[in-house]
Design an enzyme around this catalytic site. Structure first.
Site, PDB file in Angstrom:
ATOM      1  N   ARG A  37     143.523 121.386  78.595  1.00  0.00           N
ATOM      2  CA  ARG A  37     142.925 120.091  78.950  1.00  0.00           C
ATOM      3  C   ARG A  37     143.199 119.738  80.394  1.00  0.00           C
ATOM      4  O   ARG A  37     143.713 120.555  81.156  1.00  0.00           O
ATOM      5  CB  ARG A  37     143.494 119.037  78.013  1.00  0.00           C
ATOM      6  CG  ARG A  37     143.326 119.433  76.540  1.00  0.00           C
ATOM      7  CD  ARG A  37     142.776 118.313  75.762  1.00  0.00           C
ATOM      8  NE  ARG A  37     142.602 118.644  74.380  1.00  0.00           N
ATOM      9  CZ  ARG A  37     142.802 117.758  73.397  1.00  0.00           C
ATOM     10  NH1 ARG A  37     143.260 116.547  73.682  1.00  0.00           N
ATOM     11  NH2 ARG A  37     142.557 118.081  72.156  1.00  0.00           N
ATOM     12  N   CYS A  83     149.438 105.776  66.009  1.00  0.00           N
ATOM     13  CA  CYS A  83     149.699 106.784  64.983  1.00  0.00           C
ATOM     14  C   CYS A  83     150.653 107.810  65.568  1.00  0.00           C
ATOM     15  O   CYS A  83     150.914 107.818  66.763  1.00  0.00           O
ATOM     16  CB  CYS A  83     148.385 107.428  64.526  1.00  0.00           C
ATOM     17  SG  CYS A  83     147.847 108.787  65.580  1.00  0.00           S
ATOM     18  N   LYS A 142     145.052 122.162  70.784  1.00  0.00           N
ATOM     19  CA  LYS A 142     144.965 121.706  72.175  1.00  0.00           C
ATOM     20  C   LYS A 142     146.107 122.266  73.012  1.00  0.00           C
ATOM     21  O   LYS A 142     147.168 122.616  72.477  1.00  0.00           O
ATOM     22  CB  LYS A 142     144.977 120.184  72.225  1.00  0.00           C
ATOM     23  CG  LYS A 142     146.187 119.536  71.604  1.00  0.00           C
ATOM     24  CD  LYS A 142     145.992 118.017  71.598  1.00  0.00           C
ATOM     25  CE  LYS A 142     146.944 117.338  70.644  1.00  0.00           C
ATOM     26  NZ  LYS A 142     146.619 115.933  70.439  1.00  0.00           N
ATOM     27  N   CYS A 176     149.731 109.914  71.604  1.00  0.00           N
ATOM     28  CA  CYS A 176     149.029 110.027  72.886  1.00  0.00           C
ATOM     29  C   CYS A 176     149.761 109.363  74.049  1.00  0.00           C
ATOM     30  O   CYS A 176     149.621 109.796  75.184  1.00  0.00           O
ATOM     31  CB  CYS A 176     147.619 109.455  72.769  1.00  0.00           C
ATOM     32  SG  CYS A 176     146.607 110.400  71.648  1.00  0.00           S
ATOM     33  N   CYS A 195     148.764 103.620  73.700  1.00  0.00           N
ATOM     34  CA  CYS A 195     147.531 104.382  73.545  1.00  0.00           C
ATOM     35  C   CYS A 195     146.407 103.427  73.140  1.00  0.00           C
ATOM     36  O   CYS A 195     146.628 102.249  72.923  1.00  0.00           O
ATOM     37  CB  CYS A 195     147.708 105.446  72.470  1.00  0.00           C
ATOM     38  SG  CYS A 195     147.753 104.739  70.818  1.00  0.00           S
ATOM     39  N   LYS A 216     148.201 121.630  76.835  1.00  0.00           N
ATOM     40  CA  LYS A 216     148.332 120.652  77.922  1.00  0.00           C
ATOM     41  C   LYS A 216     149.290 121.158  79.000  1.00  0.00           C
ATOM     42  O   LYS A 216     150.366 121.655  78.679  1.00  0.00           O
ATOM     43  CB  LYS A 216     148.848 119.328  77.361  1.00  0.00           C
ATOM     44  CG  LYS A 216     147.889 118.702  76.350  1.00  0.00           C
ATOM     45  CD  LYS A 216     148.442 117.400  75.805  1.00  0.00           C
ATOM     46  CE  LYS A 216     147.434 116.737  74.882  1.00  0.00           C
ATOM     47  NZ  LYS A 216     147.950 115.470  74.325  1.00  0.00           N
ATOM     48  N   CYS A 220     139.878 104.427  67.977  1.00  0.00           N
ATOM     49  CA  CYS A 220     140.477 105.688  67.545  1.00  0.00           C
ATOM     50  C   CYS A 220     140.482 105.791  66.021  1.00  0.00           C
ATOM     51  O   CYS A 220     141.034 104.939  65.334  1.00  0.00           O
ATOM     52  CB  CYS A 220     141.901 105.811  68.076  1.00  0.00           C
ATOM     53  SG  CYS A 220     142.660 107.322  67.483  1.00  0.00           S
ATOM     54  N   ARG A 274     135.588 111.604  77.790  1.00  0.00           N
ATOM     55  CA  ARG A 274     136.766 111.752  78.641  1.00  0.00           C
ATOM     56  C   ARG A 274     136.432 112.699  79.790  1.00  0.00           C
ATOM     57  O   ARG A 274     135.858 113.766  79.564  1.00  0.00           O
ATOM     58  CB  ARG A 274     137.911 112.323  77.800  1.00  0.00           C
ATOM     59  CG  ARG A 274     139.245 112.318  78.499  1.00  0.00           C
ATOM     60  CD  ARG A 274     140.306 112.897  77.600  1.00  0.00           C
ATOM     61  NE  ARG A 274     140.577 112.071  76.437  1.00  0.00           N
ATOM     62  CZ  ARG A 274     141.078 112.552  75.294  1.00  0.00           C
ATOM     63  NH1 ARG A 274     141.322 113.830  75.163  1.00  0.00           N
ATOM     64  NH2 ARG A 274     141.326 111.740  74.285  1.00  0.00           N
TER      65      ARG A 274
HETATM   66  S1  SF4 Z   1     148.255 108.041  69.367  1.00  0.00           S
HETATM   67 FE1  SF4 Z   1     147.052 108.074  67.528  1.00  0.00          FE
HETATM   68  S2  SF4 Z   1     146.186 106.041  67.454  1.00  0.00           S
HETATM   69 FE2  SF4 Z   1     146.858 106.324  69.511  1.00  0.00          FE
HETATM   70  S3  SF4 Z   1     145.034 107.072  70.543  1.00  0.00           S
HETATM   71 FE3  SF4 Z   1     146.272 108.838  69.951  1.00  0.00          FE
HETATM   72  S4  SF4 Z   1     145.381 109.445  68.030  1.00  0.00           S
HETATM   73 FE4  SF4 Z   1     144.702 107.364  68.395  1.00  0.00          FE
END
Ligand code: SF4
Length: 1530
Positions: free
Chosen positions: A1089, A1427, A1159, A1431, A1382, A1161, A1388, A1020
């Protein structure tokens, strides 16, 4: 009793009950054939076959996959096989038919095309050795289908039952078959023929050494030609018939037209057993058929005969029809026509082959004087086969005086409206003194043209690329749908035909080149100019690139010249261009039947390109019939030596496809590009195709390579292996192979271990070795043995197992800890004490590294575990699946294992222990209760002086011990034995902007093969404010191609992310990024970040000012460790800097040695746009414009954050709290101080509680604010927040002009993925735009892209490129434009469900509802993540889906339209069907109920709350309150 209304239905049912295996041949797998629909229904109802007593297997096979080849394998294994098909495959299958004829197989053929089927296909294959039965009506279809199966069983030979489905279309429905009748007629207990193996090649049956034979009841005199037929149990009639001359009878296998087979059969018989065994012959077939019909007649009362006659017994005239009889029968049955056609009979052959000629004269009245023979005849034949059959039979059977006269007719299409007229014509001619032969009846259009072939949509991927590459130059010789006069679609699509047509085309151009050559010498042009150009062109005419570049100039000169000679050449001006000529075929060409065409092309050496698409899915490669011989065309072509060969996969590497096609085009000689596009059904989703492709490419089943024999000079390799991963593994293999060779020489025994496959033998050895080593280690120890086996996906079960092992050892036990799948299971029965620790994966499944073990335990019937003692500890989450019916999934693997081991005889050490994530201390609660019980049962609970084991290594320890983020990263990068790095380095590399991941699409498959996961790295970048120059864009694009997976992800933090970078390329990728004046440091990890900033296209000057602050904050908060430079950037010779050790001590003034707890942000939003989701970050800065139009300062929010853990109510998302206003020049200082308070007060024990949001909530906002103010410079305090207004958090797409007149275009980049596909070469298009070097590229917080600062003068060229690459398209539904997802699968590691790859599919499924309800243009913010880490900031969306398990999502509603309000749980763990149902219902209601005028309609999220669908979430802490669906609590 049910009824049947179509012939296909009747036939399919009979086939189903009479077979073990059915091959349903159909044009595509997407649409079920008429037959297949029936099979499916019967299978669904679990109907059993009469012959197999089980549910028969039904295989759907596409017509172009050499379908009859699939029959051999089941036949050879003794199965009763039948085939249902349309007639279009018969001609191409002739070679197989000859072989199949000697098996008891039935082929039901529905004649095509409709409504006028082509019967000549049947006459063309009449000599293939099958018996042929014809049915016409619906009832006949049922009866004759049954006859066919009974005959095949009885005779041991093949039977083809053919029928015209349209003929019976209007018949009344019939009853379904009577199973008792079917059983009786099939006569399964009756005597059968046997099959003998012979060596004699005298018949085509014998070619495969198989011959259906019959044992004579009594021994006859030596077999001779005429007597054989008579000596069988033949009926009196047929015996008589055969007496009239054996040539009347034929089984039709000799390849000659009728009448010789009896002889062949008898001579073969002499090779078998002259005394008692002889081949089945025509008489037998006739007899058995008659017998079967006799049975039918007795049981159902319907009679059939080999030759059927209907009409008056004293008729003088008759018609014999080989074709659809329906229209004629209707006329004869019409009482109004009774007079006109009185005294005329109809003759048909029910048993078409073997042709029992003698039957004809027996079956027709002796009064018949003339017979009109109507048959479909191909124009190449003067006399039709039926005409000749009848002629030979009638002349011999009767004697000259009584022989009816035959008059042949060519039967075309007769419609019912013209049937009377046709019959009149027939009889007028028939009755005339000298009838005309071969009169045409009906219309004679090309009946084959109606057979439709369709290339599956999915296969267009490659043709689109060809079009993109070659445009007008592309010529596809066998293009489906193009016109080929007089040629059927099937033929036109064949390689032979295509090749021939290409040769003709090439010759045409050669003649043109010659002509131009001549004219260039002596042509009469107006000036000399054309001559020079022409002669230049002629000398390069065969060179693609030169001739094509000269062609426009030549044409221009000729046009200018205007002379007659010039005009003449211009008439064929297309020929000045050299085409890119292609033949496109499927993997059917890799079977025998298609391979000859490929061979022709290769052998010819002609400059022809072939694209051969292989669609066999990787997962089916082993399931298929092992005897199907599909050739490796790539290998075959390479062996020729003269051909360019490439193996490509569009879903593997798009760039490589382009490269291969371009090289194939340039290569002067034959080129073969074999292209992979795996699918099970033509309507498979792109995701399925992608996943199948990846497996195949990754594991070497479909290697990507290019072989260019033209690279002779050594400057380029002839062979390039383009599959990145197998390249590495191949090198590794070769290295190992080298070592093995040495080893084998020294130790010959060792070689036997290598004989097995790597995935099995070696794996077994590995397991054994690991265990033996362990045992050795334990040898010195006393105490009872304890084997601890774990299955773990996320490491918890493994940690427990290891800790248990340590504690057991401290108590004097001989403990051994292994993953279940690494344990040699054959040893299990010999263990003494075993503990199993397993977590719960997916829907109550075993974790990855325990599945194979569980499979053996679950299925093994003879595993005796009576001598072992055991206990199980399981980990699960009792709330994971909220519905009652899903409660069974809680801790399912551990409970199942416990029950099974007990069932297999294991004695319990202690009862199962269950760890539940919902308990106060999560799984520890259950564990703390279970472990003492275990020690007690082992008698080691009272051991004194057990040392407390050291606490497990935490992230804080790793940071502390890393020497400012160095760890052992540098050493790990050098380790070539694995694609991975160590666990602690995996944590540390995050601070450097890179994560280790593994491709989850490939996990299972690689594990099954004994390979480590497909590790790669995500990188990244750090790109404050998301602004990149065109040259930086180009460099990023190049990095994604050279080091990554050919795609770039534009992230929700406005930066570039690369996926799929393998370890060996990691360092070069990092260096390339830094070369582009970007960095990756602190893009991830427990640090500040990437700092975000609104992209704001409409105000350039203001954007500059705010953007500058984002850069300043970013720079101000950068970590200062030198490790980044040392590890990634220093020159190889640079010895000055020490990487490992602690000689260089860094100093981190802001972060200290342990950096931040979690983290951190920061984002900046510029009202009225909240496109960076200012409420979702640890610090959110809202830019405030002063009265002078310049940036004055910021309102500061703190404590926003998204990450949550499912079902853990202690975790929640939170929107930032307002601290107040600060001036511009102090913004970076304020950010620093907020970060420092978090550094010192954040929770460093529990990472799930470590974000700033919890720190603030725990200490209270006021306390927090005062702590920050304590650190601020004197005089700087938070002032009252200034007023501001947000209107949305989405991007504004399309063109906008700013205050300076500069232009900005915001592209819609779905979910931020920049890639090329066959439909949309987006990456290439953006690259071309960047090459212009104009403006700048701004990445938006919604994962889109703005091309900024374009001057008016540059607009035309920019717009033209945008049009060329379809980049300008922003006309999508409001829902799609407002969506984001995401990454999730496949890279991931935390993903529980698909996100980026699935959201577009879900939206497509909702779009019709949006249209129907007038919502197509409405912006509704919808987000998805794989998940709860969040993100894509799902908790702020109006509607969100967060992955719970593969295919299941939690649904949230009620977020604020401009990101100001959190949403709330609406439903848990719902799958697509439910999602669609709920969403469709809500959208309909919203359309009806929403308030507001057109300008400011009530937003979806607001409506959800007002309408009472969901309660409002007022603050983060209330996120779990009053949810719509309380999770069941039991
Ligand atoms: S939200 Fe969860 S599944 Fe989606 S990229 Fe982020 S860590 Fe991975």
């Amino acid at each position: 009793m049910g009824s049947i209304s179509t012939a296909a239905q009747a036939v399919a049912r009979i086939a189903y009950f009479s077979s073990d295996v059915i091959l349903s041949v159909q044009p595509s797998l997407q649409v079920d054939s008429q037959f297949y629909k029936q099979f499916k229904r019967l299978r669904e109802s679990n109907a059993r076959s009469i012959v197999s007593k089980g549910v028969p297997e039904v295989w759907a096979i596409r017509y172009n996959e050499d379908p009859l080849l699939s029959a051999f394998h089941p036949l050879h294994s003794g199965s009763i096989v039948s085939i249902t098909t349309a007639s279009s495959i018969l001609l191409t299958s002739i070679p197989h038919l000859y072989h199949l004829a000697n098996h008891p197989i039935v082929i039901h053929v529905a004649l095509e095309p409709s409504p006028f089927p082509d019967f000549s296909v049947v006459s063309s294959i009449r000599q293939c050795g099958f018996a042929f039965l014809h049915s016409e009506t619906l009832q006949e279809a049922q009866d004759i289908a049954l006859t066919a199966h009974a005959l095949a069983l009885k005779s041991g030979k093949g039977v083809i039952h053919f029928f015209d489905p349209t003929n019976s279309k209007h018949d009344d429905p019939i009853s379904i078959e009577d199973i008792d009748v079917v059983k009786k007629v099939l006569d399964l207990d009756g005597t059968r023929v046997s099959h003998t193996t012979t060596a004699g090649p005298s018949t085509l049956y014998a070619e495969i050494g198989r011959l259906a034979t019959i044992t004579e009841e009594r021994v006859e005199r030596p077999l001779e030609r005429e007597t054989v037929a008579l000596s069988t149990a033949i009926s009196p009639q047929s015996k008589e018939a055969f007496n009239t001359g054996s040539d009347d009878s034929s089984v039709g296998s000799s390849g000659r037209d009728s009448s010789s087979d009896l002889h062949v059969a008898s001579s073969s018989a002499t090779t078998v057993d002259a005394a008692s065994v002889r081949p089945v012959n025509a008489g037998d077939i006739f007899d058995w058929t008659a017998h079967i019909w006799g049975l039918l007649s007795k049981t159902v009362g319907r009679s059939y005969r080999a030759i059927e006659y209907t009409g008056a017994e004293d008729a003088k005239f008759a018609i014999f029809i080989f074709g659809s009889t329906g229209v004629f029968v209707d006329v004869f049955a019409d009482p109004n026509r009774a007079n006109e056609f009185e005294g005329i009979g109809i003759v048909t052959a029910r048993l078409y082959r073997p042709w029992i000629g003698g039957q004809i004269s027996r079956m027709i009245p002796s009064s018949i004087e003339r017979i009109a023979v109507l048959e479909q005849v191909r124009s190449t034949t003067r006399w039709g086969p039926s005409f000749l059959d009848l002629l030979s039979s009638l002349t011999r059977s009767g004697g000259a005086a009584s022989v009816p006269r035959l008059v042949g007719y060519r039967l075309g299409y007769v419609e019912s409206s013209t049937a009377v007229q046709a019959l009149r014509g027939i009889f007028q001619n028939l009755k005339s003194p000298s009838p005309i032969q071969n009169l045409e009846i009906g219309s004679h259009r090309d009946f084959t043209s109606q057979i439709s072939l369709e290339r599956p949509q999915i296969e267009n991927a490659y043709t689109k690329i060809l079009n993109q590459l070659f445009g007008d130059r592309l010529y596809i010789a066998n293009q489906l749908g193009s016109q080929h006069a007089g040629i059927s679609a099937t033929t036109a699509a064949s390689p032979e035909y295509g090749f021939g047509s290409l040769i003709a085309r090439m010759e045409h151009r050669e003649r043109f080149i010659h002509e131009v050559g001549e004219i260039s010498k002596c042509g009469n042009f107006a000036t000399e100019i054309p001559k020079n150009w022409l002669s230049r062109w002629v000398s390069h005419a065969r060179n693609t690139s030169i001739s094509n570049s000269l062609a426009p100039d030549v044409i221009a000169r000729l046009t200018m010249d205007g002379s007659k000679a010039a005009k003449q050449l211009l008439d064929a001006k297309k020929l000045f261009f050299k085409e890119s000529q292609w033949l496109i075929g499927s993997d059917a060409w890799a079977y025998d039947l298609g391979n000859s065409g490929v061979h022709h092309v290769l052998a010819s050496g002609a400059d022809v390109n072939m694209l051969i698409i292989d669609s066999q899915p990787y997962s089916e490669r082993l399931a298929g019939d092992p005897t199907r011989r599909k050739k490796d065309i790539g290998l075959y072509a390479m062996n020729f030596g003269n051909a360019y060969v490439a193996s490509v996969a569009v879903y593997g590497s798009y760039t490589q496809v382009l490269q291969a096609m371009a090289e194939a085009d340039l290569f002067e000689g034959p080129s073969v590009v074999v292209a992979y596009l795996p699918y099970n059904k033509e309507n498979d989703s792109a995701l399925t195709v992608l996943q199948e492709t990846k497996k195949a490419v990754d594991l070497g089943y479909w290697p990507l390579y290019r072989w260019n024999p033209g690279n002779d000079d050594g400057s380029e390799p002839k062979f390039s292996l383009d599959s990145e991963r197998i390249k590495r593994e191949l090198e590794e293999f070769l290295r190992r192979d080298n070592q093995m060779t040495q080893l084998m020489k020294r130790d010959p025994d060792f070689s036997s271990h290598l004989a097995g496959s790597y995935g099995t033998e070696v794996r077994v050895l590995q397991k054994r070795k690991a265990k033996d080593t362990y045992e050795k280690l334990l040898e010195g120890l006393f105490g009872a043995p304890l084997t601890i086996l774990f299955a773990s996906d996320n490491g918890n079960a493994q940690d427990i197992a290891k800790r248990l092992g340590n504690r057991g050892r401290a108590r004097g036990l001989k403990t051994m800890v292994m993953a279940m799948d690494d344990y040699p299971i054959e040893d299990l029965a010999t263990e003494e004490n075993v503990v199993f620790v397993t977590s719960t994966a997916g829907q109550g499944e075993f974790p990855q590294n325990g599945r194979a073990f569980w499979e053996v335990v679950r299925t093994s019937g003879d595993l005796d575990l009576s001598s072992i003692n055991y206990s199980v500890f399981g980990l699960g989450d009792s709330h994971y699946w909220p519905r009652k019916e899903d409660k069974i999934y809680y801790n399912k693997p551990s409970k199942d294992l416990d029950a099974r081991i007990s069932f297999l005889g294991g004695g319990k050490l202690t009862d199962i222990g269950l760890g539940d994530d919902q308990d106060p201390d999560a799984f520890q609660t259950g564990y703390a209760e279970w472990e003492p019980r275990l020690w007690q049962s082992l008698g080691v609970d009272k051991v004194e002086g057990v040392l407390e084991e050291p606490p497990p290594l935490t992230n804080e320890d790793i940071k502390l011990q890393s020497n400012y983020l160095r760890g052992t990263i540098a050493e790990g990068l050098l380790d070539e034995s694995t694609g991975a790095i160590s666990a602690s380095d995996q944590q540390l590399t995050k601070f450097h902007g890179t994560y280790m991941q593994d491709d989850r699409d490939l996990r299972d498959e690689r594990k099954a093969q004994g390979l480590e996961p497909a590790y790669s790295f995500m990188i990244r970048c750090r790109l404050p404010g998301g602004v990149a120059s065109p040259s930086q864009w180009l460099q990023m694009d190049a990095i994604s191609g050279a080091h990554g997976n050919e795609t770039m992800k534009l992230t929700t933090r406005q930066t570039f992310q690369f996926h799929g970078v393998v370890k060996g390329k990691l360092r070069s990728a990092m260096r390339a990024i830094n070369k582009a004046l970007m960095t990756t440091i602190a893009a991830c990890g427990d640090v500040n970040r990437n700092v975000m900033c609104s992209s704001l296209p409409e105000f350039s000057a203001y954007h500059r000012e705010v953007y500058a602050i984002s850069q300043r904050i970013s720079d101000h908060l950068l970590p200062s460790t030198a490790a980044y430079y040392e590890i990634w950037l220093k020159d190889d010779e640079d010895n000055k800097v020490q990487v490992g050790g602690d000689a260089v001590q860094d100093y981190e003034p802001l972060y200290g040695t342990t950096y931040l707890p979690r983290k951190f942000k920061i984002t900046i939003a510029i009202p009225p746009h909240n496109d960076t989701d200012v409420y979702a970050h640890d610090i959110g800065l809202i830019a405030i414009k002063g009265h002078d139009g310049h940036l004055e300062g910021f309102n500061v929010l703190a404590g926003g954050g998204m990450g949550v853990t499912h079902n853990n109510k202690k975790t929640y998302p939170r929107t930032g709290s307002m601290l107040g206003f600060v001036p511009t020049n102090q913004a970076h200082v304020v950010c620093e101080k907020i970060m420092l308070v978090q550094r010192d007060h954040g929770d460093r024990k529990n990472r799930k509680h470590a974000r700033l949001k919890y720190t603030i909530d725990d200490m209270g906002l006021d306390v927090f604010k005062s702590k920050v103010e304590d650190l601020l410079p004197e005089g700087l305090r938070f002032a009252a927040a200034r007023p501001f207004k947000f209107i949305s958090n989405i991007d504004t797409f399309g063109w906008q002009q700013d205050e300076k007149g500069l232009n900005h275009f915001t592209f819609f980049i779905e979910n931020g993925r920049v890639e090329d596909t066959a439909n949309f070469p987006m990456r290439t298009g953006l690259r071309e735009l960047a090459k212009l070097g104009k403006g700048e590229f701004r990445l938006t917080g919604n994962q889109h892209l703005t091309l900024s600062n374009i001057e008016d003068g540059d607009l035309p060229v920019v717009k033209s490129l945008m049009t060329q690459y379809k980049l300008g398209n922003t006309s999508f539904t409001g829902l799609r434009l407002s969506s984001s997802a995401c990454v999730a699968f496949p890279t991931c590691g935390l993903a529980m469900a698909e996100s980026e790859r699935y959201l577009p599919i879900l939206i497509t499924k909702l779009e019709s509802t949006l249209e129907e309800n007038g919502l197509a243009q409405e912006s509704i913010v919808m987000r998805m993540t794989g998940c709860p880490n969040g993100c894509a900031r799902p908790w702020l969306a109006e509607v969100a889906f967060v992955g719970k398990a593969y295919g299941a999502y939690n649904m949230y509603l009620g977020g604020g339209y401009h990101g100001q309000r959190l949403n709330k749980l609406y439903r848990s763990s719902i799958k697509e069907d439910e999602i669609l149902e709920i969403m469709k219902g809500l959208l309909k209601r919203y359309a009806l109920e929403r308030k507001g005028d057109g300008e400011t309609p009530e937003r979806f999220g607001d409506w959800c709350i007002r309408a009472g669908v969901i309660k409002e979430t007022t603050e983060g802490k209330a996120f779990h309150e009053e949810v719509a669906e309380e999770e069941a609590d039991e």
